[in-house]
Design a protein around this motif. Structure first.
Motif, PDB file in Angstrom:
ATOM      1  N   ASN A  11       0.818  -1.223   0.000  1.00 41.68           N
ATOM      2  CA  ASN A  11       0.000   0.000   0.000  1.00 41.68           C
ATOM      3  C   ASN A  11       0.848   1.269   0.000  1.00 41.68           C
ATOM      4  N   ASN A  12       2.120   1.120  -0.417  1.00 42.76           N
ATOM      5  CA  ASN A  12       3.047   2.260  -0.441  1.00 42.76           C
ATOM      6  C   ASN A  12       3.108   2.998   0.895  1.00 42.76           C
ATOM      7  N   GLU A  13       2.938   2.254   1.993  1.00 41.19           N
ATOM      8  CA  GLU A  13       2.926   2.883   3.311  1.00 41.19           C
ATOM      9  C   GLU A  13       4.323   3.356   3.706  1.00 41.19           C
ATOM     10  N   SER A  14       4.373   4.404   4.519  1.00 49.44           N
ATOM     11  CA  SER A  14       5.649   4.895   5.025  1.00 49.44           C
ATOM     12  C   SER A  14       6.078   4.049   6.218  1.00 49.44           C
ATOM     13  N   PRO A  15       7.367   3.848   6.403  1.00 44.22           N
ATOM     14  CA  PRO A  15       7.826   3.073   7.557  1.00 44.22           C
ATOM     15  C   PRO A  15       7.538   3.799   8.866  1.00 44.22           C
ATOM     16  N   ASN A  16       7.187   3.038   9.896  1.00 39.88           N
ATOM     17  CA  ASN A  16       6.949   3.631  11.217  1.00 39.88           C
ATOM     18  C   ASN A  16       7.804   2.975  12.301  1.00 39.88           C
ATOM     19  N   LYS A  17       8.783   2.188  11.883  1.00 39.83           N
ATOM     20  CA  LYS A  17       9.702   1.530  12.810  1.00 39.83           C
ATOM     21  C   LYS A  17      11.100   1.503  12.199  1.00 39.83           C
ATOM     22  N   VAL A  18      12.091   1.384  13.069  1.00 42.43           N
ATOM     23  CA  VAL A  18      13.453   1.055  12.644  1.00 42.43           C
ATOM     24  C   VAL A  18      13.857  -0.200  13.401  1.00 42.43           C
ATOM     25  N   ILE A  19      14.397  -1.168  12.694  1.00 39.68           N
ATOM     26  CA  ILE A  19      14.864  -2.396  13.332  1.00 39.68           C
ATOM     27  C   ILE A  19      16.373  -2.489  13.147  1.00 39.68           C
ATOM     28  N   LEU A  20      17.071  -2.605  14.278  1.00 40.19           N
ATOM     29  CA  LEU A  20      18.530  -2.637  14.285  1.00 40.19           C
ATOM     30  C   LEU A  20      19.029  -4.070  14.374  1.00 40.19           C
ATOM     31  N   HIS A  21      20.078  -4.347  13.611  1.00 42.43           N
ATOM     32  CA  HIS A  21      20.648  -5.687  13.522  1.00 42.43           C
ATOM     33  C   HIS A  21      22.164  -5.613  13.679  1.00 42.43           C
ATOM     34  N   TYR A  22      22.788  -6.733  13.994  1.00 40.01           N
ATOM     35  CA  TYR A  22      24.204  -6.884  13.668  1.00 40.01           C
ATOM     36  C   TYR A  22      24.312  -7.879  12.524  1.00 40.01           C
ATOM     37  N   THR A  23      25.415  -7.789  11.781  1.00 36.63           N
ATOM     38  CA  THR A  23      25.551  -8.630  10.593  1.00 36.63           C
ATOM     39  C   THR A  23      25.805 -10.092  10.940  1.00 36.63           C
ATOM     40  N   GLN A  25      24.039   2.732   1.701  1.00 34.80           N
ATOM     41  CA  GLN A  25      22.616   2.504   1.470  1.00 34.80           C
ATOM     42  C   GLN A  25      22.490   1.430   0.403  1.00 34.80           C
ATOM     43  N   LEU A  26      21.842   0.330   0.765  1.00 37.29           N
ATOM     44  CA  LEU A  26      21.751  -0.831  -0.122  1.00 37.29           C
ATOM     45  C   LEU A  26      20.390  -0.951  -0.788  1.00 37.29           C
ATOM     46  N   VAL A  27      19.359  -0.409  -0.146  1.00 38.92           N
ATOM     47  CA  VAL A  27      17.994  -0.467  -0.675  1.00 38.92           C
ATOM     48  C   VAL A  27      17.345   0.898  -0.458  1.00 38.92           C
ATOM     49  N   ASP A  28      16.621   1.366  -1.452  1.00 36.13           N
ATOM     50  CA  ASP A  28      15.897   2.630  -1.326  1.00 36.13           C
ATOM     51  C   ASP A  28      14.866   2.529  -0.203  1.00 36.13           C
ATOM     52  N   GLU A  29      14.743   3.582   0.591  1.00 35.09           N
ATOM     53  CA  GLU A  29      13.791   3.574   1.707  1.00 35.09           C
ATOM     54  C   GLU A  29      12.346   3.388   1.253  1.00 35.09           C
ATOM     55  N   LYS A  30      12.050   3.750   0.014  1.00 36.79           N
ATOM     56  CA  LYS A  30      10.682   3.591  -0.483  1.00 36.79           C
ATOM     57  C   LYS A  30      10.310   2.120  -0.661  1.00 36.79           C
ATOM     58  N   MET A  31      11.325   1.277  -0.723  1.00 37.82           N
ATOM     59  CA  MET A  31      11.111  -0.146  -0.946  1.00 37.82           C
ATOM     60  C   MET A  31      11.199  -0.929   0.368  1.00 37.82           C
ATOM     61  N   THR A  32      10.659  -2.124   0.349  1.00 37.79           N
ATOM     62  CA  THR A  32      10.762  -3.043   1.482  1.00 37.79           C
ATOM     63  C   THR A  32      12.024  -3.873   1.334  1.00 37.79           C
ATOM     64  N   SER A  33      12.911  -3.780   2.306  1.00 38.99           N
ATOM     65  CA  SER A  33      14.075  -4.678   2.308  1.00 38.99           C
ATOM     66  C   SER A  33      13.745  -5.903   3.155  1.00 38.99           C
ATOM     67  N   TRP A  34      14.495  -6.960   2.953  1.00 38.73           N
ATOM     68  CA  TRP A  34      14.180  -8.247   3.586  1.00 38.73           C
ATOM     69  C   TRP A  34      15.111  -8.473   4.776  1.00 38.73           C
ATOM     70  N   ASN A  81       8.765  -6.297   7.822  1.00 36.80           N
ATOM     71  CA  ASN A  81       9.577  -5.723   6.749  1.00 36.80           C
ATOM     72  C   ASN A  81       8.900  -4.517   6.100  1.00 36.80           C
ATOM     73  N   HIS A  82       7.597  -4.638   5.843  1.00 39.12           N
ATOM     74  CA  HIS A  82       6.900  -3.602   5.084  1.00 39.12           C
ATOM     75  C   HIS A  82       6.725  -2.302   5.870  1.00 39.12           C
ATOM     76  N   SER A  83       6.805  -2.368   7.184  1.00 36.16           N
ATOM     77  CA  SER A  83       6.554  -1.164   7.988  1.00 36.16           C
ATOM     78  C   SER A  83       7.818  -0.633   8.658  1.00 36.16           C
ATOM     79  N   SER A  84       8.985  -1.066   8.186  1.00 34.94           N
ATOM     80  CA  SER A  84      10.207  -0.699   8.901  1.00 34.94           C
ATOM     81  C   SER A  84      11.365  -0.363   7.969  1.00 34.94           C
ATOM     82  N   ILE A  85      12.338   0.324   8.553  1.00 36.82           N
ATOM     83  CA  ILE A  85      13.655   0.535   7.955  1.00 36.82           C
ATOM     84  C   ILE A  85      14.617  -0.412   8.666  1.00 36.82           C
ATOM     85  N   GLY A  86      15.414  -1.142   7.916  1.00 35.91           N
ATOM     86  CA  GLY A  86      16.381  -2.067   8.496  1.00 35.91           C
ATOM     87  C   GLY A  86      17.790  -1.509   8.429  1.00 35.91           C
TER      88      GLY A  86
END
Length: 236
Positions: A17-29, A62-71, A85-90
């Motif tokens: 639905n082209n929704e904007s992200p409302n979360k950030v999820i932090l990871h280690y590699t 930056q590996l993926v555009d913020e407008k897109m869903t990264s996995w 994935n769809h509601s967050s920035i990774g």
């Protein structure tokens, strides 16, 4: 501070639905080195990616555009919302992780993370309580960014949520019920992963004794955090 676009990942899709992200999820590699992480995140065969990768020297890709869903989040759950994935920035932080010799996060890396979080939070109006760790949203599967990650330091800069005062335990309470309800209020999926959620909470807010047992001091912290999260959601 510059953000490099020297690498890109093919692992993304259009946001629902082209929704904007409302979360950030932090990871280690969780990889031995930076090149291994870049190769995995940018390989079509890996089926994983993130929007950003921050090296230990502070360099940001930056590996993926913020407008897109990264996995990046995989099977995940927070406050009853699944598949985040769809509601967050990774954001991935280069760190060998628990498998290859877990390390502290260097100052340069954290400085770059703070820069990036400020940018993303301002752009999408993301609230501090929705800056989460991978282990928060997938506690049965993940440990990252781990107990060495300094959440409280981020919170002092408005880039994460952390309680500002302590709450006293009630004089009489059912321990299991209080644990369950408090974790649920914070956002954990306790129905499917109670023990794992306890450990994830301790990894995020206590950083020691990473088991599913809760002593009195840990119980105080748990109800303090749950009350804080409940209060800030009422205000927001």
């Amino acid at each position: 501070m510059q953000i490099s676009r020297d690498y890109s990942s093919p692992n993304f899709e259009i946001r629902k639905n082209n929704e904007s992200p409302n979360k950030v999820i932090l990871h280690y590699t969780g990889m031995k080195d930076t090149n291994s992480a870049l190769n995995k995140l940018c390989s079509s065969q890996s089926k994983v990616s993130s929007h950003y990768l921050i090296n230990r020297d502070g360099k940001i890709w930056q590996l993926v555009d913020e407008k897109m869903t990264s996995w990046h989040a995989g099977v995940s759950d927070w406050l009853g919302e699944k598949n985040l994935n769809h509601s967050s920035i990774g954001i991935e932080l280069c760190n060998p992780g628990h498998e290859f010799g877990y390390k502290n996060f260097p100052k340069k890396q954290m400085y770059s993370l703070e820069f990036l979080l400020k940018k993303v939070i301002l752009k999408y109006n993301i609230r501090p309580e929705f800056i989460l760790g991978h282990s928060d949203v997938a506690p049965a599967r993940k440990k990252d960014p781990g107990e060495k990650f300094k959440w409280k330091n981020l919170a002092t800069k408005g880039l994460a949520a952390w309680p500002k005062s302590n709450v006293k335990l009630p004089k009489i309470y059912d321990k299991k019920t209080l644990i369950y309800k408090s974790l649920e209020i914070i956002g954990y999926n306790v129905k499917d992963n109670l023990d794992a959620s306890i450990i994830a909470f301790k990894r995020h807010f206590i950083s020691r004794k990473l088991d599913h047992l809760m002593d009195e001091e840990e119980m105080r912290m748990l109800i303090t955090v749950s009350k804080y999260f409940m209060d800030i959601r009422r205000i927001s």
